[in-house]
Scaffold this motif. Structure first.
Motif, PDB file in Angstrom:
ATOM      1  N   TYR A 143       0.824  -1.209   0.000  1.00  0.00           N
ATOM      2  CA  TYR A 143       0.000   0.000   0.000  1.00  0.00           C
ATOM      3  C   TYR A 143       0.860   1.260   0.000  1.00  0.00           C
ATOM      4  O   TYR A 143       0.613   2.193  -0.766  1.00  0.00           O
ATOM      5  N   ILE A 144       1.881   1.302   0.845  1.00  0.00           N
ATOM      6  CA  ILE A 144       2.754   2.481   0.904  1.00  0.00           C
ATOM      7  C   ILE A 144       3.496   2.667  -0.411  1.00  0.00           C
ATOM      8  O   ILE A 144       3.601   3.778  -0.926  1.00  0.00           O
ATOM      9  N   VAL A 196       2.594   1.598  -3.507  1.00  0.00           N
ATOM     10  CA  VAL A 196       1.667   2.016  -4.560  1.00  0.00           C
ATOM     11  C   VAL A 196       1.230   3.461  -4.349  1.00  0.00           C
ATOM     12  O   VAL A 196       1.127   4.235  -5.308  1.00  0.00           O
ATOM     13  N   SER A 197       1.000   3.862  -3.112  1.00  0.00           N
ATOM     14  CA  SER A 197       0.641   5.263  -2.832  1.00  0.00           C
ATOM     15  C   SER A 197       1.769   6.206  -3.207  1.00  0.00           C
ATOM     16  O   SER A 197       1.540   7.261  -3.806  1.00  0.00           O
ATOM     17  N   PHE A 198       2.992   5.831  -2.890  1.00  0.00           N
ATOM     18  CA  PHE A 198       4.148   6.654  -3.221  1.00  0.00           C
ATOM     19  C   PHE A 198       4.268   6.822  -4.737  1.00  0.00           C
ATOM     20  O   PHE A 198       4.445   7.929  -5.242  1.00  0.00           O
ATOM     21  N   LEU A 206       1.351  10.676 -10.704  1.00  0.00           N
ATOM     22  CA  LEU A 206       0.046  11.192 -11.100  1.00  0.00           C
ATOM     23  C   LEU A 206       0.113  12.652 -11.551  1.00  0.00           C
ATOM     24  O   LEU A 206      -0.465  12.987 -12.581  1.00  0.00           O
ATOM     25  N   THR A 266       1.899   6.409  -6.993  1.00  0.00           N
ATOM     26  CA  THR A 266       0.737   7.141  -7.490  1.00  0.00           C
ATOM     27  C   THR A 266       0.905   8.640  -7.304  1.00  0.00           C
ATOM     28  O   THR A 266       0.708   9.416  -8.247  1.00  0.00           O
ATOM     29  N   PHE A 267       1.293   9.072  -6.127  1.00  0.00           N
ATOM     30  CA  PHE A 267       1.424  10.497  -5.871  1.00  0.00           C
ATOM     31  C   PHE A 267       2.672  11.091  -6.512  1.00  0.00           C
ATOM     32  O   PHE A 267       2.735  12.291  -6.739  1.00  0.00           O
TER      33      PHE A 267
END
Length: 105
Positions: free
Chosen positions: A89-90, A92-94, A100, A96-97
């Motif tokens: 999760y961390i 993929v979030s990293f 993006l 993505t942000f």
């Protein structure tokens, strides 16, 4: 195995036994210096999130195509072959942000 410098003191910090090699023969703790410079901590952090050794692709493939099987396998205790959920999760979030905004401009 880490690449830290071996401590001069040959007493294990964990159990107090004498350590002749890199690891304590009694408890298995590595006998290295714990104080690291900032660049070492930063590079270790980046390596930890980018070196999955095939775990990442297997986890993502199962997550996208067989999420129920992934969940059941993970709950059965077969966890070594998958990336831990919070770490995934961390990561993929990293990503993505980080990427993006480049697609929005």
């Amino acid at each position: 195995m880490s690449h830290g410098k071996i401590r001069e003191d040959k007493t294990c910090l964990n159990c107090g036994h004498q350590v002749e090699e890199r690891f304590c023969p009694h408890c298995g703790q590595e006998n290295i210096e714990r104080r690291q410079p900032f660049y070492f901590l930063f590079t270790h952090f980046i390596e930890d999130f980018t070196h999955y050794d095939g775990q990442f692709w297997g986890t993502v493939k199962n997550l996208l195509f067989r999420p129920g099987k992934l969940t059941n396998t993970y709950l059965q205790g077969k966890r070594q072959i998958f990336v831990p959920p919070v770490k995934l999760y961390i990561f993929v979030s990293f990503i993505t942000f980080l990427y993006l905004p480049s697609f929005l401009w």
